[in-house]
Design a protein around this motif. Sequence first.
Motif, mmCIF file in Angstrom:
data_model
loop_
_atom_site.group_PDB
_atom_site.id
_atom_site.type_symbol
_atom_site.label_atom_id
_atom_site.label_comp_id
_atom_site.label_asym_id
_atom_site.label_seq_id
_atom_site.Cartn_x
_atom_site.Cartn_y
_atom_site.Cartn_z
ATOM 1 N N GLN A 148 19.424 12.898 -0.981
ATOM 2 C CA GLN A 148 19.059 13.278 0.384
ATOM 3 C C GLN A 148 17.547 13.464 0.522
ATOM 4 N N VAL A 149 16.917 13.963 -0.525
ATOM 5 C CA VAL A 149 15.473 14.230 -0.483
ATOM 6 C C VAL A 149 14.671 12.961 -0.778
ATOM 7 N N HIS A 150 15.191 12.113 -1.666
ATOM 8 C CA HIS A 150 14.496 10.879 -2.071
ATOM 9 C C HIS A 150 15.417 9.681 -1.855
ATOM 10 N N PRO A 151 15.822 9.413 -0.628
ATOM 11 C CA PRO A 151 16.847 8.380 -0.366
ATOM 12 C C PRO A 151 16.474 6.985 -0.846
ATOM 13 N N LYS A 152 15.193 6.636 -0.837
ATOM 14 C CA LYS A 152 14.791 5.283 -1.251
ATOM 15 C C LYS A 152 15.130 5.013 -2.710
ATOM 16 N N LYS A 153 15.220 6.073 -3.509
ATOM 17 C CA LYS A 153 15.514 5.916 -4.930
ATOM 18 C C LYS A 153 17.011 5.671 -5.184
ATOM 19 N N PHE A 154 17.812 5.775 -4.128
ATOM 20 C CA PHE A 154 19.261 5.647 -4.288
ATOM 21 C C PHE A 154 19.829 4.535 -3.405
ATOM 22 N N ARG A 155 18.969 3.617 -2.966
ATOM 23 C CA ARG A 155 19.420 2.575 -2.052
ATOM 24 C C ARG A 155 20.410 1.610 -2.692
ATOM 25 N N ASP A 156 20.376 1.506 -4.012
ATOM 26 C CA ASP A 156 21.246 0.541 -4.687
ATOM 27 C C ASP A 156 22.555 1.146 -5.173
ATOM 28 N N VAL A 157 22.846 2.371 -4.783
ATOM 29 C CA VAL A 157 24.064 3.023 -5.270
ATOM 30 C C VAL A 157 24.788 3.710 -4.116
ATOM 31 N N ASP A 158 26.118 3.661 -4.134
ATOM 32 C CA ASP A 158 26.947 4.417 -3.204
ATOM 33 C C ASP A 158 27.084 5.824 -3.798
ATOM 34 N N VAL A 159 26.280 6.750 -3.289
ATOM 35 C CA VAL A 159 26.211 8.091 -3.878
ATOM 36 C C VAL A 159 27.569 8.784 -3.834
ATOM 37 N N ASN A 160 28.255 8.689 -2.696
ATOM 38 C CA ASN A 160 29.562 9.342 -2.586
ATOM 39 C C ASN A 160 30.547 8.799 -3.621
ATOM 40 N N ALA A 161 30.528 7.472 -3.800
ATOM 41 C CA ALA A 161 31.439 6.868 -4.774
ATOM 42 C C ALA A 161 31.052 7.258 -6.197
ATOM 43 N N ARG A 162 29.749 7.334 -6.469
ATOM 44 C CA ARG A 162 29.298 7.721 -7.821
ATOM 45 C C ARG A 162 29.726 9.144 -8.139
ATOM 46 N N ILE A 163 29.591 10.032 -7.180
ATOM 47 C CA ILE A 163 30.013 11.418 -7.404
ATOM 48 C C ILE A 163 31.534 11.503 -7.493
ATOM 49 N N GLY A 164 32.217 10.713 -6.675
ATOM 50 C CA GLY A 164 33.677 10.673 -6.768
ATOM 51 C C GLY A 164 34.141 10.225 -8.140
ATOM 52 N N ARG A 165 33.425 9.259 -8.733
ATOM 53 C CA ARG A 165 33.781 8.794 -10.076
ATOM 54 C C ARG A 165 33.555 9.894 -11.109
ATOM 55 N N PHE A 166 32.486 10.668 -10.940
ATOM 56 C CA PHE A 166 32.231 11.791 -11.844
ATOM 57 C C PHE A 166 33.382 12.800 -11.783
ATOM 58 N N TYR A 167 33.830 13.116 -10.571
ATOM 59 C CA TYR A 167 34.960 14.041 -10.417
ATOM 60 C C TYR A 167 36.227 13.458 -11.045
ATOM 61 N N GLN A 168 36.439 12.161 -10.856
ATOM 62 C CA GLN A 168 37.619 11.514 -11.434
ATOM 63 C C GLN A 168 37.589 11.604 -12.952
ATOM 64 N N GLN A 169 36.436 11.304 -13.543
ATOM 65 C CA GLN A 169 36.322 11.301 -14.996
ATOM 66 C C GLN A 169 36.418 12.709 -15.582
ATOM 67 N N LEU A 170 35.826 13.674 -14.892
ATOM 68 C CA LEU A 170 35.794 15.035 -15.427
ATOM 69 C C LEU A 170 37.057 15.817 -15.111
ATOM 70 N N LEU A 171 37.525 15.720 -13.862
ATOM 71 C CA LEU A 171 38.617 16.573 -13.405
ATOM 72 C C LEU A 171 39.928 15.827 -13.176
ATOM 73 N N GLY A 172 39.877 14.494 -13.230
ATOM 74 C CA GLY A 172 41.097 13.713 -13.069
ATOM 75 C C GLY A 172 41.423 13.348 -11.645
ATOM 76 N N LYS A 173 40.597 13.800 -10.671
ATOM 77 C CA LYS A 173 40.863 13.524 -9.263
ATOM 78 C C LYS A 173 39.556 13.318 -8.504
ATOM 79 N N ALA A 174 39.305 12.094 -8.050
ATOM 80 C CA ALA A 174 38.113 11.837 -7.237
ATOM 81 C C ALA A 174 38.196 12.566 -5.904
ATOM 82 N N CYS A 175 39.409 12.831 -5.451
ATOM 83 C CA CYS A 175 39.589 13.477 -4.140
ATOM 84 C C CYS A 175 39.082 14.914 -4.133
#
Length: 313
Positions: free
Chosen positions: A272-299
Amino acid sequence: MAKPLQLTDMTGRHVALSAPAQRLVTTYMPATLFTLSLGLEDQLVGISNHDTRQSLVKGLLDGRSPVQVGSRSAGINLETIISLKPDLVLINDKKDGARLAGQLQQLGIPALLIRAESLDQVQQAMDLIAKATGHQSQARRYKALTRQLIDDLTRRLEGTAPVAGYYGNGGDLYRSVNAHMYQHELLQLAGIRNVAADVPGFYPKINLEQLVRWQPQFLVLEQGKSGRLADQLDSTELASLAALPRVTLPSAALWHMPSPVAAAGAYYLASQVHPKKFRDVDVNARIGRFYQQLLGKACLSPLPAAAQAAPCN
């Protein structure tokens, strides 16, 4: 036959367990999150009163209903804890935590005091609980996943000048965080220079003159429940501050407290603070994947797109 364990908690107390703990009681939110993130939901027999109100905790419990044992604000019910016959109780080291641990020790109930005001201490807490329960592999997995996300974040922000930012507590805009508090590290990771870093105290009180003099470029706000921050920002004297770009941390995320999902909070803030540095990634999906891998549920991610992509049953 299981071997006895010799543990040293996060205040230096020595605690002996006859075997890895099978029945756990947590007395405050971060300890509950640590325990659930290690996959110990079936072993959690007692929990603090406020924890089950949080959607993240509800999702991790998945229909389980540990007994409520009180809270730090209202007081912990010692009799309820005793009745649960726990093998181990996890307690915050602040306030009267040491006294409660001492009472339990006299009753033959082991207790660990937890101190987590940095990402390193969160890892130490996870390692300690994992050792006490025989779940070290989950703690190593948490460390690896968190390191991957932070390494990605650090790589993206390499060479980027930090933005001067002000962090507002959810109950009062004039309460911030200093360099000794957990949230300060999240700001640093996100490429934000905390303008209140040197103010002493826990959630130090800030005055209007200081705020104006610091000239922050960005606001990071806790969502809160009373709407007080929005009312404060509507005041005439804060007109210049209200015009600044801002990000409000989702209250359900629990990113504002020591948590195993804190790295996701830093990643989100940075995007949010440096958006240009994240233009090539779907931030929500990347964080969802982290939740899936760590907690078993992207939701369980607080970011809507990730939840919609993988709804909870």
